[in-house]
Design an enzyme around this catalytic site. Structure first.
Site, PDB file in Angstrom:
ATOM      1  N   LYS A  31       0.813  -1.212   0.000  1.00 29.59           N
ATOM      2  CA  LYS A  31       0.000   0.000   0.000  1.00 29.59           C
ATOM      3  C   LYS A  31       0.853   1.271   0.000  1.00 29.59           C
ATOM      4  O   LYS A  31       0.643   2.165  -0.833  1.00 29.59           O
ATOM      5  CB  LYS A  31      -0.885  -0.030   1.243  1.00 29.59           C
ATOM      6  N   THR A  32       1.797   1.337   0.923  1.00 29.06           N
ATOM      7  CA  THR A  32       2.618   2.545   1.024  1.00 29.06           C
ATOM      8  C   THR A  32       3.432   2.742  -0.243  1.00 29.06           C
ATOM      9  O   THR A  32       3.584   3.857  -0.736  1.00 29.06           O
ATOM     10  CB  THR A  32       3.575   2.450   2.221  1.00 29.06           C
ATOM     11  N   ASP A 216      -4.534   8.175   2.445  1.00 27.32           N
ATOM     12  CA  ASP A 216      -4.050   6.894   2.951  1.00 27.32           C
ATOM     13  C   ASP A 216      -5.019   6.403   4.026  1.00 27.32           C
ATOM     14  O   ASP A 216      -5.690   7.207   4.666  1.00 27.32           O
ATOM     15  CB  ASP A 216      -2.657   7.134   3.555  1.00 27.32           C
ATOM     16  N   GLU A 217      -5.082   5.120   4.265  1.00 30.63           N
ATOM     17  CA  GLU A 217      -5.965   4.554   5.298  1.00 30.63           C
ATOM     18  C   GLU A 217      -7.380   5.124   5.190  1.00 30.63           C
ATOM     19  O   GLU A 217      -7.973   5.554   6.183  1.00 30.63           O
ATOM     20  CB  GLU A 217      -5.409   4.848   6.706  1.00 30.63           C
ATOM     21  N   GLN A 247      -9.447  -3.457   7.534  1.00 35.78           N
ATOM     22  CA  GLN A 247      -8.576  -2.905   8.565  1.00 35.78           C
ATOM     23  C   GLN A 247      -9.142  -1.632   9.186  1.00 35.78           C
ATOM     24  O   GLN A 247      -8.417  -0.838   9.761  1.00 35.78           O
ATOM     25  CB  GLN A 247      -7.178  -2.632   7.996  1.00 35.78           C
ATOM     26  N   ARG A 595       0.195  -8.825  10.767  1.00 32.51           N
ATOM     27  CA  ARG A 595       1.470  -8.139  10.984  1.00 32.51           C
ATOM     28  C   ARG A 595       2.632  -9.115  10.867  1.00 32.51           C
ATOM     29  O   ARG A 595       3.779  -8.731  10.720  1.00 32.51           O
ATOM     30  CB  ARG A 595       1.552  -7.499  12.384  1.00 32.51           C
TER      31      ARG A 595
END
Length: 672
Positions: A31-32, A216-217, A247, A595
Site C-alpha cells: 500500500k505505502t 491513505d488509510e 482494517q 502483521r
DNA sequence: AGGTAGGCGGTTTTT
DNA sequence: CCGCCTACCT
C-alpha cells in the site's frame, strides 16, 4: 522511477491518469509503495508541482515515511505543507484563517487532560451535578464534532446526543475555548470546515490550487474528514484513495466504514484490488482470512502469498493459567529466538496488558521499547514547564495560568486565585491580565502583592526573551528561574526523591527537544500534534505496543497475548451487544495476525489479575474461528508453571533486576 | 496555605 | 491495585 518493480495491479493504480480511483489494498500488498509511487508519478510523469498535491495520512509516522520515500526518489527535499495527518494539514490551514472563527493564529491545541480540566470548569459553571463523568460529555462533544454538528445547532445536538444539558455544555465549552484562544482536536477540523463552507473565495482558491488528493488509510476517515477533503476537490476530481475495509479499526473515533464501501458508487469510478501479499506465509494468511470471513459488512477479497522466500511455519498457540505465566512464556520464547537479524513485535489489546510483559522482558534482559506509550509531552513536569512558555507566549491561556500560578508554591492559595478569577469574569479579562490589572490598581493586599509580583515579572521576562534567545536557553531560563528545578531537588520525601530524579532527566530531555526547533510556535505545534519525542528507535529492540498502534507495521515474529473474551473482544464491545462493534474487534484481530511474516504466536490466560482481584475468562471466540487451531488439544501447562514459580521464589535475592524483584514481590503477595 | 490520611472510582483503542 | 480527590489537621 522503478515502475518495473510494481506488479500489474499496482502499476494500474500508480499510472492512473485522471479522475477518482479507489485502491483496495489488503494487508501486506504494498500500500505505502503504491501511494508513494503514485505521488512520484504525478510529479514526474503527469508534471504537476509537488506543492499542489495533498497527501493525507493518519499518523505522523506514515506521513514521514511518505515524505522520506518521495524525497529519496525525487532526490530533492520536499517540504510541502500538504503532506501530513488530517490534523497537521488543517492546523496549518486554520492558523492562516483563524480570525474567521474568532481565534488568534497562535491558538493553543489542547490535549485530553486539558480538555478534561476545561469541561470540568464548564460543568461547575453550568452548575451541573456530575452524575455523569466529564469524559462522557467530552466524548459526546467529540462525536458531535466528527458529525459536523456545531455548538449553536441545538436541535441537531439533541437529536444526536441523549445526554442531559449537552447543548448548554457544548455551547459554553466552545465559548471558553475561544476565550482562552484554544482548540481541541475536533475543532481543528470543524473550524476548517466552517471556514471552507462559509467563505467561498477561500474554498475556490484552495480547490483551484490543489491538483491531486491522495488519502491513505481511507477506511479510517470520518464524515468530517471526508467532507473536508471533498471541499478541496475541483472539477477534475483527482481523488486517489487507498484503504482496506478489513482494517477499519477506528469506528469508535467516528470513522465511517461506509465512506470506503460507498466510494465506487458515489464517484462512479473503478476499483483496483491489490491481493498479492508479499509479507506473510500461507498459514498466517489462511488464519487471517478465516477470521475475517466471519464479518458480514465487507467488500470481500482474499489474499494470496506471493513471497517464496518466507518460511512456512505453523501458527503457535498456547494457553495459560495466569497472565503472569503467559507473559513469562512470551519473554522466554522470544529469548530463545532472539537475534539481531529478525524483528519481534508483541501486540496487545489494552495498554494495561503491557506491564506484566514488560516485567518479564526486563527479567530476561531483552532490549525492548514501548511504542506509543505514555506521551513524553504529556508528563506532568513537562506540561508544567511548558505552561510557563505557553502563558508567556499567549496571555489568554488561562489553563496554563491555573497550572503554574502556585507551582512551585508561592503562597498563592485557592482564595487568592478566586479573587483573580472573579475579577477576570467581571472585566472580561484573561486570568493573567486580571492579575496584572489587580496588582496595578492596588486592589490586592500588600502580602498578596509581594507574592504575585515576582510571578508577573517572571512571565513578562520570559515573554520578552521569546525570539531574542534560543529556545534551548529559554527552556533553561524557565526551569531555573521559576524555581521548578529547586523544588524538585529539595524534595525531602525519600520515595519522591527517586521519582524527581527521573523528572529532572525528563526536563533535560525537554531542553534537548527545544534545541531542535527554531521558534516557539513551531515547537508548540509539534507538542500539540506530534506529541512524541523524536528519540532514535533502536533497530533491534523488541517492540511492545497496542494492536491499534501496530497498523502498517510488520514483524518476522509476532506475539498476540490475551485472546480472551472480555479482553479481546473487549468487554465494552461485548456489552454493546451489536454486531458492529464485534466486527470491529474482529478486524483488529485481522490486523494483528497479518502483521506477522512467518512466526505467529497466539495465547490466552484464563485468569488475569485486575483491580486487585483475579478475573477468570474463556478463550476468545476469535481463536475458534481460526481453523488451524484446535482449542481442545491444548491444556493448561500448570505443572511447568509451578516449577517456574518455585524457581523464581527460591532464587538469590541479591542483585536482582527491577523486573524480577517486582515479580517476586507479586508472587509472594499472591501465593495464598 | 499546605500537608496528609483514607475513601472511592476507574481500563479500551488515538489525532 | 493505584492514583486522585476530599476532609481534616497543623
Amino acid at each position: 522511477m522503478d515502475l518495473h518493480l510494481l506488479n500489474k495491479e499496482q502499476k494500474i493504480a500508480v499510472e492512473h491518469q485522471k479522475g477518482p480511483l479507489l485502491v483496495l489494498s489488503g494487508a501486506g500488498t504494498g500500500k505505502t509503495r503504491v501511494l508513494t509511487s503514485r505521488f512520484v508519478y504525478i510529479v514526474k510523469n503527469l508534471k504537476f508541482d509537488f506543492n499542489r498535491i495533498i497527501a493525507v495520512t493518519f499518523t505522523n509516522k506514515a506521513a514521514n515515511e511518505i515524505k522520506e520515500r518521495v524525497n529519496k526518489t525525487l532526490k530533492h527535499n520536499i517540504e510541502s505543507p500538504w503532506i501530513g495527518t488530517f490534523h497537521s494539514i488543517f492546523a496549518k490551514f486554520l492558523r492562516k484563517h483563524a480570525h474567521h472563527v474568532s481565534l488568534k493564529s497562535n491558538f493553543n491545541i489542547l490535549d485530553s487532560e486539558d480538555q478534561k480540566k476545561l469541561i470540568k470548569q464548564v460543568l461547575e459553571y453550568c452548575k451541573i451535578d456530575k452524575e455523569v463523568s466529564e469524559s462522557i460529555y467530552l466524548n459526546d462533544i467529540q462525536n458531535l464534532k466528527d458529525e459536523k454538528i456545531f455548538s449553536h445547532d441545538k436541535s441537531k445536538i439533541l437529536k444526536y446526543s441523549s445526554l442531559e444539558n449537552i447543548d448548554e455544555i457544548y455551547n459554553v465549552y466552545q465559548q471558553r475555548l475561544i476565550e482562552i484562544n484554544a482548540v481541541d482536536f475536533g475543532d481543528i477540523l470543524l473550524h476548517s470546515y466552517f471556514i471552507l463552507t462559509n467563505h467561498k473565495d477561500i474554498k475556490e482558491n484552495h480547490s483551484n490550487f490543489i491538483q491531486h488528493i491522495l488519502i491513505d488509510e481511507f477506511q479510517d476517515t470520518n464524515l468530517l474528514q471526508y467532507d473536508l477533503i471533498k471541499l478541496l476537490l475541483n472539477d477534475n476530481q483527482n481523488l486517489f484513495c487507498v484503504g482496506d475495509d478489513d482494517q477499519s479499526i477506528y469506528a469508535w473515533r467516528g470513522a465511517k466504514i461506509e465512506n470506503i464501501i460507498n466510494f465506487p458508487n458515489e464517484f462512479n469510478c473503478e476499483v483496483v484490488r491489490l491481493t498479492k501479499n508479499y509479507r506473510s506465509n500461507n498459514a498466517i494468511l489462511e488464519a487471517a482470512s478465516s477470521v475475517i470471513s466471519n464479518n458480514k459488512n465487507r467488500l470481500g477479497k482474499n489474499l494470496e502469498s506471493f513471497n517464496n522466500e518466507i518460511p512456512e511455519q505453523k501458527i503457535n498457540f498456547k494457553s495459560f493459567y495466569s497472565q503472569e505465566e503467559e507473559s513469562l512464556w512470551v519473554a522466554d520464547n522470544i529469548s530463545r529466538k532472539y537475534n539481531d537479524q529478525e524483528t519481534f513485535g508483541i501486540l496487545v489489546r489494552l495498554t494495561a496488558q503491557m506491564r506484566s510483559i514488560e516485567d518479564k522482558l526486563i527479567k530476561y534482559a531483552l532490549p525492548y521499547e514501548i511504542i506509543g506509550g505514555p506521551r513524553f509531552f504529556e508528563r506532568k513536569e513537562i506540561k508544567d514547564v511548558l505552561s510557563y512558555l505557553k502563558l508567556a507566549n499567549s496571555q489568554s491561556d488561562d489553563l496554563s495560568f491555573e497550572r503554574i500560578i502556585n507551582l512551585p508554591r508561592r503562597g498563592i492559595g485557592e482564595q487568592s486565585i478566586k479573587i483573580v478569577i472573579d475579577h477576570s469574569r467581571s472585566n472580561n479579562l484573561s486570568f493573567f491580565e486580571s492579575l496584572k490589572d489587580l496588582a496595578q490598581s492596588n486592589k490586592l493586599s500588600p502580602s498578596l502583592i509581594s507574592k504575585t509580583q515576582p510571578f508577573i515579572d517572571l512571565i513578562n521576562k520570559i515573554s520578552d526573551l521569546i525570539n531574542k534567545t534560543s529556545l534551548e536557553d529559554l527552556g533553561i531560563f524557565v526551569i531555573e528561574e521559576s524555581g521548578y528545578l529547586k523544588m524538585l531537588e529539595n524534595e525531602k520525601n525519600k520515595l519522591k526523591q527517586i521519582e524527581n530524579e527521573s523528572r529532572i532527566d525528563n526536563l533535560k530531555e525537554l531542553v534537548n527537544a527545544l534545541s531542535e526547533f527554531e521558534n516557539l510556535d513551531e515547537f508548540l505545534e509539534h507538542v500539540g500534534l506530534v506529541n512524541e519525542n523524536q528519540k532514535k528507535i533502536h533497530q533491534n529492540s523488541i517492540k511492545l505496543m497496542t494492536l491499534h498502534a501496530a497498523k502498517g507495521l510488520e514483524f518476522d515474529h509476532v506475539y498476540l497475548p490475551g485472546w480472551e473474551e472480555g479482553i479481546f473482544p473487549s468487554s465494552r464491545a461485548l456489552e454493546q451487544n451489536s454486531n458492529k462493534s464485534l466486527e470491529e474487534e474482529r478486524r483488529l484481530a485481522y490486523v494483528g495476525i497479518t502483521r506477522a511474516k512467518y512466526d505467529l504466536n497466539l495465547s490466552y490466560a484464563s485468569s488475569r489479575y485486575t483491580y486487585g482481584i483475579n478475573n477468570y475468562s474463556l478463550p476468545s471466540r476469535f481463536l475458534s474461528e481460526i481453523k488451524s487451531i484446535n482449542l481442545e488439544e491444548t491444556s493448561y501447562i500448570k505443572n511447568q508453571s509451578d516449577t517456574n514459580k518455585s524457581k523464581l521464589l527460591s532464587s538469590d535475592n541479591t542483585a536482582l533486576s527491577p523486573g524480577k524483584k517486582r515479580m517476586i514481590e507479586f508472587l509472594n503477595k499472591h501465593k495464598k
